[in-house]
Design an enzyme around this catalytic site. Structure first.
Site, PDB file in Angstrom:
ATOM      1  N   ASP A  57      18.409  -0.580 -12.306  1.00 56.64           N
ATOM      2  CA  ASP A  57      17.518   0.315 -11.557  1.00 56.64           C
ATOM      3  C   ASP A  57      17.506   1.658 -12.280  1.00 56.64           C
ATOM      4  OD1 ASP A  57      15.912   1.578  -9.798  1.00 56.64           O
ATOM      5  OD2 ASP A  57      17.287   1.505  -8.097  1.00 56.64           O
ATOM      6  N   VAL A  58      16.525   1.787 -13.186  1.00 55.29           N
ATOM      7  CA  VAL A  58      16.450   2.982 -14.042  1.00 55.29           C
ATOM      8  C   VAL A  58      15.133   3.742 -13.836  1.00 55.29           C
ATOM      9  CG1 VAL A  58      18.062   2.065 -15.775  1.00 55.29           C
ATOM     10  CG2 VAL A  58      15.636   1.542 -15.984  1.00 55.29           C
ATOM     11  N   LYS A  59      14.176   3.113 -13.166  1.00 59.76           N
ATOM     12  CA  LYS A  59      12.886   3.729 -12.807  1.00 59.76           C
ATOM     13  C   LYS A  59      12.278   4.547 -13.943  1.00 59.76           C
ATOM     14  CE  LYS A  59      13.636   3.757  -7.820  1.00 59.76           C
ATOM     15  NZ  LYS A  59      15.066   3.338  -7.747  1.00 59.76           N
ATOM     16  N   ARG A  60      12.053   3.888 -15.066  1.00 59.83           N
ATOM     17  CA  ARG A  60      11.482   4.588 -16.226  1.00 59.83           C
ATOM     18  C   ARG A  60       9.958   4.623 -16.176  1.00 59.83           C
ATOM     19  NH1 ARG A  60      16.341   6.278 -16.472  1.00 59.83           N
ATOM     20  NH2 ARG A  60      17.608   5.786 -18.267  1.00 59.83           N
ATOM     21  N   THR A  66      13.648  -1.485 -13.444  1.00 62.96           N
ATOM     22  CA  THR A  66      12.628  -0.923 -12.560  1.00 62.96           C
ATOM     23  C   THR A  66      11.833   0.134 -13.330  1.00 62.96           C
ATOM     24  OG1 THR A  66      14.220   0.692 -11.691  1.00 62.96           O
ATOM     25  CG2 THR A  66      13.927  -1.323 -10.427  1.00 62.96           C
TER      26      THR A  66
END
Ligand SMILES: O=C(O)c1cc(=O)[nH]c(=O)n1[C@@H]1O[C@H](COP(=O)(O)O)[C@@H](O)[C@H]1O
Length: 287
Positions: free
Chosen positions: A95-98, A123
């Site tokens: 879960d890094v939401k790049r 993510t």
């Protein structure tokens, strides 16, 4: 292909996604070994949570901010946690939401789909457009990796942008979902789900049935269960025969021991996963 593998894991062990958002302050005082660093203790804690829950969880999600906040020591714990999960053949979502321009996205893809921080999924935030998503497809084609793109998030602030209406009446989140699912159709797996999944928060339920029916080939990452108030009966509506999505709970599982006096944190996490899995299965059977 990882999305097929995730589907099979959910089929075998259920839709619970254990969120390893492990803050050092969550560790019981009597567990902490003062001779070790914060990151080393976090990794020890994660290993116990993983061992206790691996038969009743479909997959794991590791939220990188919790590790970054401890600097290099935390990132070592992050790397070790990913490696531990992968060595046990458990699907893991980074879960890094790049989200960034294509050239930078190439580097994010390399950072999280190979090397020290290799995960099965990551993510992504779609705000910068389709050219910020495209670079990840190299890893979908070459290594079967998958992504979960934020579509309609679980937080209250989802209403600030995602719920805005376009001239044609759709919400902004509909636009994101429509574009991403059309894009993902080139990456369908044998169970009918694309390597391009969507993040659909389990806390808003108004359009649940519509969203599930509209995006049949998108696997959903559904956060919001437990600590954010998402309920099994609401979340069940985002699943399809108990599959087609994975339901994340982080604090609800990691801190379950605080609500189960006399029970160790690993056993309490297991109990919470079982309760969650049974509540979701029960709600699915009533749909
Ligand atoms: O992408 C996510 O995982 C995510 C999207 C979203 O809409 N809402 C959301 O809470 N999350 C993540 O899901 C987890 C929820 O944690 P708990 O509320 O403790 O269960 C956190 O890691 C969040 O960063």
């Amino acid at each position: 292909m990882q999305m097929d593998r995730l589907y099979e894991a959910v089929e075998a062990r259920g839709p619970v996604c254990v969120g390893l958002d492990t803050d050092f302050t969550y560790l019981p005082e009597d567990f902490v070994d003062s001779a070790l660093t914060a990151g080393e203790n976090i990794f020890r804690f994660n290993k116990e949570i993983i061992e206790a829950t691996k038969e009743v969880a479909g997959c794991y999600k590791v939220q990188i901010a919790y590790y970054e906040s401890y600097g290099l020591d935390g990132l070592t714990a992050y790397k070790n946690t990913l490696a531990y999960l992968r060595s046990r053949n458990l699907p893991v979502i980074a879960d890094v939401k790049r989200g960034d321009i294509a050239k930078t996205a190439e580097m994010y893809a390399k950072a999280h789909f190979e090397g020290d921080f290799e995960a099965d999924f990551m993510t992504l935030a779609p705000y910068m457009g389709m050219d910020s998503i495209e670079p990840y497809t190299k890893y979908m084609r070459e290594k079967g990796k998958g992504v979960f793109v934020l579509c309609r998030t679980s937080n209250g602030g989802a209403r600030d942008f995602e719920y805005e209406k376009l001239a044609d009446g759709r919400h902004v989140y509909d636009l994101v979902g429509d574009k991403l699912t059309a894009f993902g159709r080139d990456y369908l797996g044998e169970h009918g789900y694309s390597s391009v999944g969507l993040v659909i928060g389990g806390t808003h339920i108004e359009e649940a049935k519509e969203i599930r029916a509209k995006y049949k080939d998108a696997f959903f990452l559904i956060p919001g269960y437990g600590a954010q108030g998402g309920k099994a009966e609401d979340i069940a509506q985002y699943l399809s025969k108990g599959n087609g999505g994975t339901v994340n709970s982080s604090r609800g599982i990691l801190l379950a021991y605080k609500k189960q006096p006399g029970t160790g944190f690993a056993e309490a996490a297991y109990n919470e996963c079982v309760n969650m899995k049974e509540a979701i299965a029960d709600a699915c059977s009533k749909l």
